[in-house]
Design a protein around this motif. Structure first.
Motif, PDB file in Angstrom:
ATOM      1  N   GLU A   1       0.828  -1.208   0.000  1.00  0.00           N
ATOM      2  CA  GLU A   1       0.000   0.000   0.000  1.00  0.00           C
ATOM      3  C   GLU A   1       0.862   1.258   0.000  1.00  0.00           C
ATOM      4  O   GLU A   1       0.570   2.231  -0.699  1.00  0.00           O
ATOM      5  CB  GLU A   1      -0.925   0.014   1.218  1.00  0.00           C
ATOM      6  N   ARG A   2       1.959   1.242   0.764  1.00  0.00           N
ATOM      7  CA  ARG A   2       2.850   2.401   0.801  1.00  0.00           C
ATOM      8  C   ARG A   2       3.438   2.669  -0.585  1.00  0.00           C
ATOM      9  O   ARG A   2       3.533   3.820  -1.026  1.00  0.00           O
ATOM     10  CB  ARG A   2       3.969   2.164   1.816  1.00  0.00           C
ATOM     11  N   GLN A   3       3.816   1.612  -1.277  1.00  0.00           N
ATOM     12  CA  GLN A   3       4.366   1.776  -2.619  1.00  0.00           C
ATOM     13  C   GLN A   3       3.318   2.311  -3.579  1.00  0.00           C
ATOM     14  O   GLN A   3       3.618   3.138  -4.452  1.00  0.00           O
ATOM     15  CB  GLN A   3       4.909   0.433  -3.125  1.00  0.00           C
ATOM     16  N   GLN A   4       2.074   1.883  -3.427  1.00  0.00           N
ATOM     17  CA  GLN A   4       1.019   2.333  -4.322  1.00  0.00           C
ATOM     18  C   GLN A   4       0.623   3.782  -4.043  1.00  0.00           C
ATOM     19  O   GLN A   4       0.319   4.530  -4.974  1.00  0.00           O
ATOM     20  CB  GLN A   4      -0.199   1.419  -4.198  1.00  0.00           C
ATOM     21  N   PHE A   5       0.608   4.192  -2.782  1.00  0.00           N
ATOM     22  CA  PHE A   5       0.239   5.563  -2.453  1.00  0.00           C
ATOM     23  C   PHE A   5       1.380   6.554  -2.677  1.00  0.00           C
ATOM     24  O   PHE A   5       1.138   7.709  -3.040  1.00  0.00           O
ATOM     25  CB  PHE A   5      -0.201   5.664  -0.983  1.00  0.00           C
ATOM     26  N   ALA A   6       2.598   6.124  -2.422  1.00  0.00           N
ATOM     27  CA  ALA A   6       3.730   7.057  -2.467  1.00  0.00           C
ATOM     28  C   ALA A   6       4.963   6.377  -3.055  1.00  0.00           C
ATOM     29  O   ALA A   6       5.949   6.135  -2.359  1.00  0.00           O
ATOM     30  CB  ALA A   6       4.021   7.581  -1.060  1.00  0.00           C
ATOM     31  N   PRO A   7       4.937   6.069  -4.338  1.00  0.00           N
ATOM     32  CA  PRO A   7       6.058   5.337  -4.941  1.00  0.00           C
ATOM     33  C   PRO A   7       7.374   6.097  -4.930  1.00  0.00           C
ATOM     34  O   PRO A   7       8.446   5.503  -5.069  1.00  0.00           O
ATOM     35  CB  PRO A   7       5.575   5.079  -6.381  1.00  0.00           C
ATOM     36  N   HIS A   8       7.308   7.430  -4.753  1.00  0.00           N
ATOM     37  CA  HIS A   8       8.528   8.237  -4.716  1.00  0.00           C
ATOM     38  C   HIS A   8       8.791   8.825  -3.334  1.00  0.00           C
ATOM     39  O   HIS A   8       9.522   9.805  -3.193  1.00  0.00           O
ATOM     40  CB  HIS A   8       8.450   9.349  -5.757  1.00  0.00           C
ATOM     41  N   GLY A   9       8.172   8.231  -2.328  1.00  0.00           N
ATOM     42  CA  GLY A   9       8.423   8.665  -0.958  1.00  0.00           C
ATOM     43  C   GLY A   9       7.369   9.597  -0.397  1.00  0.00           C
ATOM     44  O   GLY A   9       7.026   9.519   0.778  1.00  0.00           O
ATOM     45  N   LYS A  10       6.868  10.522  -1.201  1.00  0.00           N
ATOM     46  CA  LYS A  10       5.782  11.415  -0.815  1.00  0.00           C
ATOM     47  C   LYS A  10       4.543  11.088  -1.629  1.00  0.00           C
ATOM     48  O   LYS A  10       4.651  10.717  -2.806  1.00  0.00           O
ATOM     49  CB  LYS A  10       6.154  12.875  -1.069  1.00  0.00           C
ATOM     50  N   MET A  11       3.384  11.225  -1.026  1.00  0.00           N
ATOM     51  CA  MET A  11       2.141  11.067  -1.776  1.00  0.00           C
ATOM     52  C   MET A  11       1.867  12.362  -2.533  1.00  0.00           C
ATOM     53  O   MET A  11       1.710  13.430  -1.929  1.00  0.00           O
ATOM     54  CB  MET A  11       0.973  10.749  -0.843  1.00  0.00           C
TER      55      MET A  11
ATOM     56  N   LYS B   1      -5.109   2.875 -12.486  1.00  0.00           N
ATOM     57  CA  LYS B   1      -5.525   1.478 -12.377  1.00  0.00           C
ATOM     58  C   LYS B   1      -4.358   0.600 -11.926  1.00  0.00           C
ATOM     59  O   LYS B   1      -3.195   0.943 -12.105  1.00  0.00           O
ATOM     60  CB  LYS B   1      -6.087   1.001 -13.722  1.00  0.00           C
ATOM     61  N   GLY B   2      -4.700  -0.523 -11.317  1.00  0.00           N
ATOM     62  CA  GLY B   2      -3.676  -1.447 -10.857  1.00  0.00           C
ATOM     63  C   GLY B   2      -3.242  -1.220  -9.429  1.00  0.00           C
ATOM     64  O   GLY B   2      -2.214  -1.756  -9.006  1.00  0.00           O
ATOM     65  N   LYS B   3      -4.005  -0.424  -8.667  1.00  0.00           N
ATOM     66  CA  LYS B   3      -3.664  -0.143  -7.268  1.00  0.00           C
ATOM     67  C   LYS B   3      -4.834  -0.522  -6.366  1.00  0.00           C
ATOM     68  O   LYS B   3      -5.314   0.275  -5.561  1.00  0.00           O
ATOM     69  CB  LYS B   3      -3.301   1.322  -7.094  1.00  0.00           C
ATOM     70  N   ALA B   4      -5.289  -1.742  -6.502  1.00  0.00           N
ATOM     71  CA  ALA B   4      -6.513  -2.174  -5.829  1.00  0.00           C
ATOM     72  C   ALA B   4      -6.413  -2.061  -4.316  1.00  0.00           C
ATOM     73  O   ALA B   4      -7.382  -1.677  -3.650  1.00  0.00           O
ATOM     74  CB  ALA B   4      -6.840  -3.614  -6.232  1.00  0.00           C
ATOM     75  N   GLU B   5      -5.272  -2.402  -3.746  1.00  0.00           N
ATOM     76  CA  GLU B   5      -5.128  -2.386  -2.297  1.00  0.00           C
ATOM     77  C   GLU B   5      -5.198  -0.957  -1.763  1.00  0.00           C
ATOM     78  O   GLU B   5      -5.876  -0.679  -0.765  1.00  0.00           O
ATOM     79  CB  GLU B   5      -3.808  -3.059  -1.887  1.00  0.00           C
ATOM     80  N   ALA B   6      -4.507  -0.035  -2.422  1.00  0.00           N
ATOM     81  CA  ALA B   6      -4.546   1.368  -2.007  1.00  0.00           C
ATOM     82  C   ALA B   6      -5.938   1.953  -2.230  1.00  0.00           C
ATOM     83  O   ALA B   6      -6.431   2.734  -1.410  1.00  0.00           O
ATOM     84  CB  ALA B   6      -3.500   2.175  -2.770  1.00  0.00           C
ATOM     85  N   LEU B   7      -6.577   1.592  -3.324  1.00  0.00           N
ATOM     86  CA  LEU B   7      -7.916   2.102  -3.610  1.00  0.00           C
ATOM     87  C   LEU B   7      -8.900   1.671  -2.524  1.00  0.00           C
ATOM     88  O   LEU B   7      -9.758   2.449  -2.107  1.00  0.00           O
ATOM     89  CB  LEU B   7      -8.386   1.620  -4.976  1.00  0.00           C
TER      90      LEU B   7
END
Length: 252
Positions: free
Chosen positions: A10-20, A209-215
């Protein structure tokens, strides 16, 4: 609202570059989707600014805002790694590009016309030769084009350009969400907003799309924020009506 814990996925999906990175539509009015600059600092102010910050706090993530010219540009950049979450009105075309949470806001779109205009309803606008302006690639202008049978709506790249052309009377009607038009009308006193509408939909949080857990987590946040009164508080703080807050479970 209490926060939630994030797993690595989830962290990677919300903030792949460290910040959301929170995508916001930056213009000259405040509505369920539009933000505007603070007159003193120039920083964005609006419902999505506050809601995005609350989401980041709930997730325990650092964040930053990404200013975009319209909800249309938000959707256009959905797969360009420009933003991680954003807020836009929902329509069928956009569902092909992004995934949405449940609605947090309900609104309608209508026309701003000049005070001396003969138009009294949206049907009156639909006449040959009537000049209608809007913002390109927005749900509003797509709906205006679907409902206008006898004239066409011209889309501009920015809200500022559309407002200026309307102000110069280079257009007979400006198509936009009602709340945005209410803010614009305050700076254009010789205008009025039509009572009826040609489009109504919800506004929701969008993710690529492709971020089902974060969604799923984002949807949980939206529903908790409605139930706990947070969204109503934010909406009221910006001078808009609490009746525009979407009910529990609402999807467009």
């Amino acid at each position: 609202m209490s926060g939630t814990g994030l797993g690595d996925l989830e962290r990677q999906q919300f903030a792949p570059h460290g910040k959301m990175r929170i995508g916001i539509a930056f213009g000259k009015s405040i509505s369920g989707v539009w933000t505007m600059p603070d007159p003193e600092t120039g920083e964005p102010v609006g419902i999505t600014v506050d809601l995005g910050a609350e989401l980041a706090r709930w997730l325990g993530l650092p964040f930053e805002y990404v200013k975009l010219a319209s909800s249309g540009e938000i959707i256009e950049t959905a797969n360009q790694d420009r933003w991680d979450v954003a807020f836009t009105p929902v329509d069928a075309d956009r569902k092909k590009v992004v995934d949405f949470t449940t609605d947090y806001y309900l609104g309608d779109s209508t026309y701003l016309v000049h005070a001396d205009s003969p138009f009294r309803s949206v049907k009156d606008v639909d006449l040959e030769g009537v000049r209608v302006l809007g913002v390109e690639n927005t749900a509003t202008i797509r709906s205006a084009r679907r409902t206008l049978m006898n004239t066409t709506a011209e889309g501009l790249n920015s809200l500022e350009d559309a407002i200026e052309r309307f102000r110069r009377r280079d257009a007979d009607a400006l198509a936009l969400g009602r709340e945005s038009l209410m803010g614009i009308a305050r700076s254009l006193p010789d205008t009025r907003i039509l009572d009826d509408h040609f489009h109504a939909t919800g506004t929701a949080l969008a993710m690529a799309k492709g971020k089902a857990e974060a969604l799923e987590l984002a949807t949980q946040f939206i529903e908790e924020a409605k139930r706990d009164g947070l969204i109503e508080k934010i909406v009221l703080s910006h001078g808009l009506s609490a009746s525009s807050v979407a009910p529990s479970g609402s999807r467009s």
